[in-house]
Design a protein around this motif. Sequence first.
Motif, PDB file in Angstrom:
ATOM      1  N   LYS A  61      15.328  61.588  31.610  1.00 11.72           N
ATOM      2  CA  LYS A  61      15.868  60.641  30.641  1.00 11.72           C
ATOM      3  C   LYS A  61      16.762  59.594  31.309  1.00 11.72           C
ATOM      4  N   LYS A 106      20.048  62.083  15.559  1.00  9.05           N
ATOM      5  CA  LYS A 106      19.044  61.086  15.934  1.00  9.05           C
ATOM      6  C   LYS A 106      19.553  59.675  15.656  1.00  9.05           C
ATOM      7  N   GLU A 111      16.671  59.590  19.013  1.00 11.85           N
ATOM      8  CA  GLU A 111      15.852  60.783  19.164  1.00 11.85           C
ATOM      9  C   GLU A 111      15.392  60.973  20.601  1.00 11.85           C
ATOM     10  N   GLN A 112      15.112  59.861  21.287  1.00 15.38           N
ATOM     11  CA  GLN A 112      14.617  59.937  22.659  1.00 15.38           C
ATOM     12  C   GLN A 112      15.668  60.486  23.620  1.00 15.38           C
ATOM     13  N   ASN A 113      16.924  60.530  23.207  1.00 11.84           N
ATOM     14  CA  ASN A 113      18.003  61.004  24.082  1.00 11.84           C
ATOM     15  C   ASN A 113      18.417  62.452  23.810  1.00 11.84           C
TER      16      ASN A 113
END
Length: 206
Positions: A61, A106, A111-113
């Motif tokens: 990430k 989120k 959300e990607q984190n």
Amino acid sequence: FPSHDRYLQKQYKTDIQIAKVAGHNLRVGRTPDNVDPSKSHLNKIFYGSWTMDVNKEIEKKLEGVSYRKDAVKTAHMEFSVSSQWFDQATPEQIALWEQNTLNYVKDMFGEQNIVYAVTHYDEQTPHMHICAVPLVDNKLNFKKLKFITEGLSGIKEVIIHNKQDFFTKNYSEVSTKSAIKQSNISIIGVVPRYAMEFIAFNLIIG
């Protein structure tokens, strides 16, 4: 939904710290004394996996992100309400609490984190652990996210306790400009704190 939820947030910088916390949250290694192994099958994982390499996932990430060695790499959050509420809640209510908690994180972190998110039902009080990378504009910035999440704590109540409709219905006509021009001390005195935070929150998200 109950209003007496518990919210804890901690920060970690080193791989050793992060792995140690993940070991407990993902139930790796020795079983802690406060865990009932007969109930561990009830635990749920929403992001990540029980066997994941947490530090490797964090590095993925952070690929392409420059940061100092002493930067905060992860924010760890714990959400819970009383064990009495869980004893009386229906499966649908519990599922809604889980989903609303995830939605809150989120919205705040992206959300990607999110590295992992799990609920523990094998301890005395059920709770959710969420680990997220505090990325803001492709930079690690825990302080900014901490300010937002703590300064607007009422938004957590609004989202997790499913009160969005209440505030939308009651305050949808309140704009920031009119609030600034028309509000006075007497009005502020009767407007709930969460309503004012709701207005402020909308300034941040657009």
